[in-house]
Design a protein around this motif. Structure first.
Motif, PDB file in Angstrom:
ATOM      1  N   GLU A 198      66.294 -58.982  37.631  1.00  0.00           N
ATOM      2  CA  GLU A 198      66.417 -60.397  37.049  1.00  0.00           C
ATOM      3  C   GLU A 198      65.324 -60.930  36.028  1.00  0.00           C
ATOM      4  N   SER A 234      74.640 -60.537  18.372  1.00  0.00           N
ATOM      5  CA  SER A 234      74.056 -61.808  19.109  1.00  0.00           C
ATOM      6  C   SER A 234      74.636 -62.945  18.319  1.00  0.00           C
ATOM      7  N   ASP A 250      64.756 -61.612  26.619  1.00  0.00           N
ATOM      8  CA  ASP A 250      64.673 -61.251  28.122  1.00  0.00           C
ATOM      9  C   ASP A 250      65.480 -59.858  28.534  1.00  0.00           C
ATOM     10  N   SER A 251      66.619 -59.583  27.760  1.00  0.00           N
ATOM     11  CA  SER A 251      67.018 -58.210  28.580  1.00  0.00           C
ATOM     12  C   SER A 251      66.546 -57.142  28.135  1.00  0.00           C
ATOM     13  N   ALA A 272      63.983 -56.789  30.991  1.00  0.00           N
ATOM     14  CA  ALA A 272      64.752 -56.279  32.130  1.00  0.00           C
ATOM     15  C   ALA A 272      65.113 -54.856  32.030  1.00  0.00           C
ATOM     16  N   ALA A 273      65.569 -54.363  30.921  1.00  0.00           N
ATOM     17  CA  ALA A 273      66.074 -53.057  30.632  1.00  0.00           C
ATOM     18  C   ALA A 273      64.981 -52.112  30.798  1.00  0.00           C
ATOM     19  N   ARG A 300      60.112 -62.237  36.438  1.00  0.00           N
ATOM     20  CA  ARG A 300      60.883 -60.877  36.761  1.00  0.00           C
ATOM     21  C   ARG A 300      60.883 -60.986  38.285  1.00  0.00           C
ATOM     22  N   ASP A 356      68.510 -64.227  25.214  1.00  0.00           N
ATOM     23  CA  ASP A 356      69.171 -63.310  26.196  1.00  0.00           C
ATOM     24  C   ASP A 356      68.603 -61.990  25.694  1.00  0.00           C
ATOM     25  N   LEU A 357      68.602 -61.522  24.337  1.00  0.00           N
ATOM     26  CA  LEU A 357      68.127 -60.381  23.836  1.00  0.00           C
ATOM     27  C   LEU A 357      66.760 -59.907  24.429  1.00  0.00           C
ATOM     28  N   ARG A 406      67.917 -53.315  40.549  1.00  0.00           N
ATOM     29  CA  ARG A 406      68.181 -54.670  39.888  1.00  0.00           C
ATOM     30  C   ARG A 406      67.020 -55.401  39.301  1.00  0.00           C
ATOM     31  N   SER A 458      64.454 -64.071  33.966  1.00  0.00           N
ATOM     32  CA  SER A 458      64.648 -65.785  33.561  1.00  0.00           C
ATOM     33  C   SER A 458      63.716 -66.146  32.714  1.00  0.00           C
ATOM     34  N   PRO A 512      75.375 -62.354  23.363  1.00  0.00           N
ATOM     35  CA  PRO A 512      74.057 -63.000  24.050  1.00  0.00           C
ATOM     36  C   PRO A 512      73.313 -63.542  22.713  1.00  0.00           C
TER      37      PRO A 512
END
Length: 186
Positions: free
Chosen positions: A127, A79, A99-100, A103-104, A146, A96-97, A125, A129, A92
């Motif tokens: 996304e 990071s 949020d990811s 997402a993951a 999401r 970002d971590l 996919r 934010s 990231p």
């Protein structure tokens, strides 16, 4: 000054209806709820405590600005912060971590469900934010959004069910539950 820290092992969680749920240790009979479905096997009214098998460790590398290496004992990742904050933007940032992770977890949860149900999904996919605002009392309001893109020959009912499953992903449930953060000096 004491024994070295050893991470606790995760508490096993047996499926409903198994012999292991007939009276879990530490859950009083008055804390049991009837099982959903056809059986009468009681289930705990609270989830068992789960802990990470290995804590996450972060190490800052000052020679590289604010680049930080993270590890859980099995994997390593990085990071960083952007150049305006005095680093090189080589990885990231912590937002970002976070949020990811959502997402993951969402896409993995959906994929495992679709495989089990043999749904005709050809691609996913997700996304994520976020917006961050500060209230008058100084508290931060962090709003995650999401957008879930699903490709494949699915009925509207299947798509709606997949949205329900997305909201059951473990990270979504953690983020919409009660989060406590306790810090101490080592």
């Amino acid at each position: 000054a004491g024994a070295p820290h050893r991470p606790r092992r995760p508490v096993p969680f047996a499926p409903r209806g198994s012999a292991a749920t007939a009276g879990p240790a530490g859950v009083a009979p008055d804390r049991m709820l009837p099982s959903c479905g056809t059986g009468s096997t009681p289930r705990p009214s609270r989830l068992p405590e789960r802990t990470a098998p290995m804590p996450i460790e972060a190490r800052l590398h000052r020679a590289h600005g604010a680049l930080t290496t993270l590890t859980n004992g099995r994997h390593a990742w990085s990071s960083d912060v952007d150049k305006t904050l005095g680093s090189s933007d080589a990885a990231p940032d912590p937002h970002d971590l976070l949020d990811s992770a959502l997402a993951a977890c969402t896409v993995l949860t959906l994929e495992l469900y679709a495989r089990r149900k043999q749904l005709a999904v050809t691609d996913w996919r997700v996304e994520v934010s976020h917006t961050e605002t500060k209230a008058d009392d100084g508290r931060i309001h962090y709003r995650l959004q999401r957008r879930i893109h699903i490709e494949g020959a699915l009925s509207p009912e299947d798509r709606q069910r997949l949205l329900e499953i997305a909201n059951r992903c473990p990270i979504h449930r953690i983020l919409t539950g009660v989060i406590e953060d306790h810090s101490e000096l080592a």
